[in-house]
Design an enzyme around this catalytic site. Structure first.
Site, PDB file in Angstrom:
ATOM      1  N   HIS A   1      -3.666  -5.123   0.458  1.00  0.00           N
ATOM      2  CA  HIS A   1      -3.015  -5.663   1.663  1.00  0.00           C
ATOM      3  C   HIS A   1      -3.041  -7.193   1.639  1.00  0.00           C
ATOM      4  CE1 HIS A   1      -2.550  -1.922   4.009  1.00  0.00           C
ATOM      5  NE2 HIS A   1      -3.556  -1.519   3.266  1.00  0.00           N
TER       6      HIS A   1
ATOM      7  N   GLU B   1      -1.615  -9.185   3.460  1.00  0.00           N
ATOM      8  CA  GLU B   1      -1.573  -9.790   4.796  1.00  0.00           C
ATOM      9  C   GLU B   1      -2.956 -10.202   5.297  1.00  0.00           C
ATOM     10  OE1 GLU B   1      -0.966  -6.649   4.031  1.00  0.00           O
ATOM     11  OE2 GLU B   1      -1.457  -5.238   5.619  1.00  0.00           O
TER      12      GLU B   1
ATOM     13  N   CYS C   1       0.835  -1.205   0.000  1.00  0.00           N
ATOM     14  CA  CYS C   1       0.000   0.000   0.000  1.00  0.00           C
ATOM     15  C   CYS C   1       0.872   1.259   0.000  1.00  0.00           C
ATOM     16  CB  CYS C   1      -0.969  -0.059   1.173  1.00  0.00           C
ATOM     17  SG  CYS C   1      -2.484   0.837   0.836  1.00  0.00           S
TER      18      CYS C   1
HETATM   19  N1  GLN Z   1      -2.028   6.716   2.720  1.00  0.00           N
HETATM   20  C1  GLN Z   1      -2.121   5.943   1.514  1.00  0.00           C
HETATM   21  C2  GLN Z   1      -3.476   6.081   0.858  1.00  0.00           C
HETATM   22  O1  GLN Z   1      -4.421   6.471   1.488  1.00  0.00           O
HETATM   23  C3  GLN Z   1      -1.797   4.488   1.790  1.00  0.00           C
HETATM   24  C4  GLN Z   1      -2.758   3.808   2.704  1.00  0.00           C
HETATM   25  C5  GLN Z   1      -2.228   2.505   3.261  1.00  0.00           C
HETATM   26  O2  GLN Z   1      -1.034   2.243   3.230  1.00  0.00           O
HETATM   27  N2  GLN Z   1      -3.100   1.692   3.828  1.00  0.00           N
HETATM   28  O3  GLN Z   1      -3.624   5.795  -0.297  1.00  0.00           O
END
Ligand code: GLN
Length: 536
Positions: free
Chosen positions: A508, A510, A382
């Protein structure tokens, strides 16, 4: 109709109620019973999505896009794969819906009160979710500690559930801590007695007590608890600290936990417990002798729970290959170009997890550049992927001051940006791209090799996206966009050519990694780290 097991906690918080609930679920499932889980949290946030990880650990995301308590991660990893939005309820959510009904006039002029309106809302949600789940047994964990003011409506609601559904359809498990006084070599049962009295005062007589303890408890101590807490002898269980936490279900089974529940709830169960798959797996966990060293570079590393699923996913991927994972928890704020060697020269892999906000991102970019240049296996999740692209834009393509508009709305090169329809009137809570989205995997890529199938569905929690206006420039310089969401043409996975393993993903992985089925990206990452270690 589903039967209910209610799990409360006393004496201290962070007792491991979630692990207990998961162990119980695993055992019941192993007796052929269909189990489902719910968690009720007493705080007033509508969901933990707006809370800092320092407050509440990681925010776990379900396939249907709910931002939930991290205990749902335990449940999904240990028992059921497909929990939903309705499985993680907070007081904020309960109050919000009661107040919306009040504003609509649904209460027809009545005075809206905690009892019955809040308690009814709690019960309605328990029953509705149980109904939809089709489960035989729903395990409901009540967050917080008995004695907290904010937990009272939940305790009153579950007291009424017993009253309405009957003894054989409801069961109360109270989890407590039995402190051990090392100097006098004594386990103290008094806090458990007091906490149970507190519960009794609220009209709940526990049917079983689970004692968390660091030493094995004497029969004497257990009898005392049975006598003074008014619980059958067979209903006093000890949950000893386990060197390998996955052993807890076996320890509880030996004490007769599943039989005790099956008898009380009069369940139609298999006479034998079938969790051979788990047993075999735990053997392999214990058999893992080699280890591999991964640097996890994050903003919240002081609180390991902030990266609970990432840690689990790495650990499980390691076990699949006979390796333990040794994690170097590195605070991104501390990392600079000058000291990078000191952090990364000896690691076998670098992982940059998700995050929000600019603090610490320079250190993360240093870590990413280090992995790229030294050909150390890298997984960026992310924000980790977004930063990998920004680092690449700045240092390889030469786009000076490239950034995400999250940190610099006026950057000349908005590599990561909001989509245009997202600009209007953004609120903080619940406006992220959440939950499962389709990802098409491009052929002849590392991602294709790892997943072995397309499309895949992975869970998201972010607001910003890779800006396709820059796509060609990246491709010309050696980035492969190996996973794309076809509905909106969004970059889901990027990888670097000419590197043993350098992958970033916008989702994600995970959250879909399971003990016996680690997510392919984690497997690939850990396997590359093992190769790296062996090639050193
Ligand atoms: N802050 C980034 C976004 O909102 C990444 C979010 C994250 O890593 N969960 O896109």
């Amino acid at each position: 109709m589903a039967k209910f097991v209610f799990v409360t906690g006393g004496v201290v918080s962070s007792l491991g109620k979630g692990i207990f609930a998961s162990s119980l679920g695993l055992l019941l499932k192993g007796r052929g019973i269909k189990v489902f889980n719910m968690k009720f949290d007493p705080y007033l946030n509508v969901d933990p999505g707006t809370m800092s990880p320092y407050q509440h650990g990681e925010v776990y995301v379900t396939a249907d896009g709910a931002e939930t308590d991290l205990d749902l991660g335990h449940y999904e990893r240990w028992i059921v794969n497909d929990l939903t939005k309705e499985c993680s309820i907070t007081s904020g959510k309960i109050y919000l819906s009661v107040l919306e009904k009040e504003r609509r006039g649904d209460y027809l002029g009545g005075t809206v009160q905690v009892i019955p309106h809040i308690t009814n809302e709690i019960k309605t949600r328990m029953l509705a979710t149980a109904n939809v789940s089709g489960a035989d047994v729903v395990i409901v964990e009540i967050g917080g500690t008995v004695g907290d003011i904010e937990g009272l409506p939940y305790l009153e609601a579950i007291r009424q559930m017993r009253q309405e559904l009957g003894y054989e359809n409801t069961m109360f498990f109270h989890n407590t801590l039995v402190p051990y006084l090392r100097v006098s070599e004594e386990s103290k049962t008094k806090p458990t007695q007091h906490s149970t009295k507190e519960l009794l005062g609220l009209g709940i007589q526990p049917d079983a007590i689970v004692l968390r303890s660091e030493v094995s408890l004497s029969t004497d101590a257990k009898n005392k608890i049975s006598l003074f807490c008014n619980v059958q002898k067979g209903g006093v269980f000890e949950a000893l600290d386990q060197p390998v936490v996955y052993d807890l279900p076996f320890a509880l089974h030996e004490q007769g936990l599943d039989d005790y529940v099956i008898r009380h709830l009069q369940l139609n169960a298999d006479p034998e417990l079938h969790i051979e798959y788990w047993e075999k797996w735990v053997e392999s966990v214990k058999g893992a002798k080699e280890s591999v060293r991964i640097a996890l570079v994050g903003k919240y590393v002081e609180l390991k729970d902030a990266y609970l699923s990432v840690k689990s996913a790495m650990t499980h991927a390691g076990f699949a290959m006979g390796h333990k994972i040794q994690i170097d928890w590195i605070k991104s704020n501390d990392v600079t170009k000058e000291n990078a060697d000191q952090y990364f020269a000896d690691v076998d892999g670098i992982l940059v997890p998700g995050g929000f906000g600019e603090r610490g991102t320079d250190g993360k970019k240093v870590a990413i550049a280090y992995a790229r240049e030294h050909k150390i296996p890298f997984l960026g999740i992310c924000l980790g992927m977004q930063l990998a692209l920004i680092e690449f834009a700045e240092n390889v393509i030469g786009l000076k001051d490239a950034n995400t508009t999250e940190f610099d709305p006026r950057t000349p090169f908005p590599i990561i940006d909001l989509l245009h329809d997202q600009y209007v009137g953004i609120k903080m809570g619940g406006t992220l791209r959440l939950g499962n989205y389709q990802c098409d995997i491009a052929p002849d890529t590392k991602a294709a090799e790892l997943y072995g199938t397309t499309p895949v569905f992975e869970r998201h929690r972010h607001r910003y996206e890779f800006n396709n206006a820059f796509r060609e420039q990246f491709e010309e310089n050696g980035i492969v966009f190996s996973g794309v969401n076809p509905q909106r043409n969004l970059c889901e996975i990027m990888e670097l050519k000419d590197h043993p393993f350098f992958i970033g993903c916008q989702f994600h992985p995970e959250f879909t990694s399971r003990p016996l089925a680690p997510n392919p990206l984690f497997k690939g990452f850990i396997s590359a780290a093992i190769d790296y270690k062996n090639g050193k």
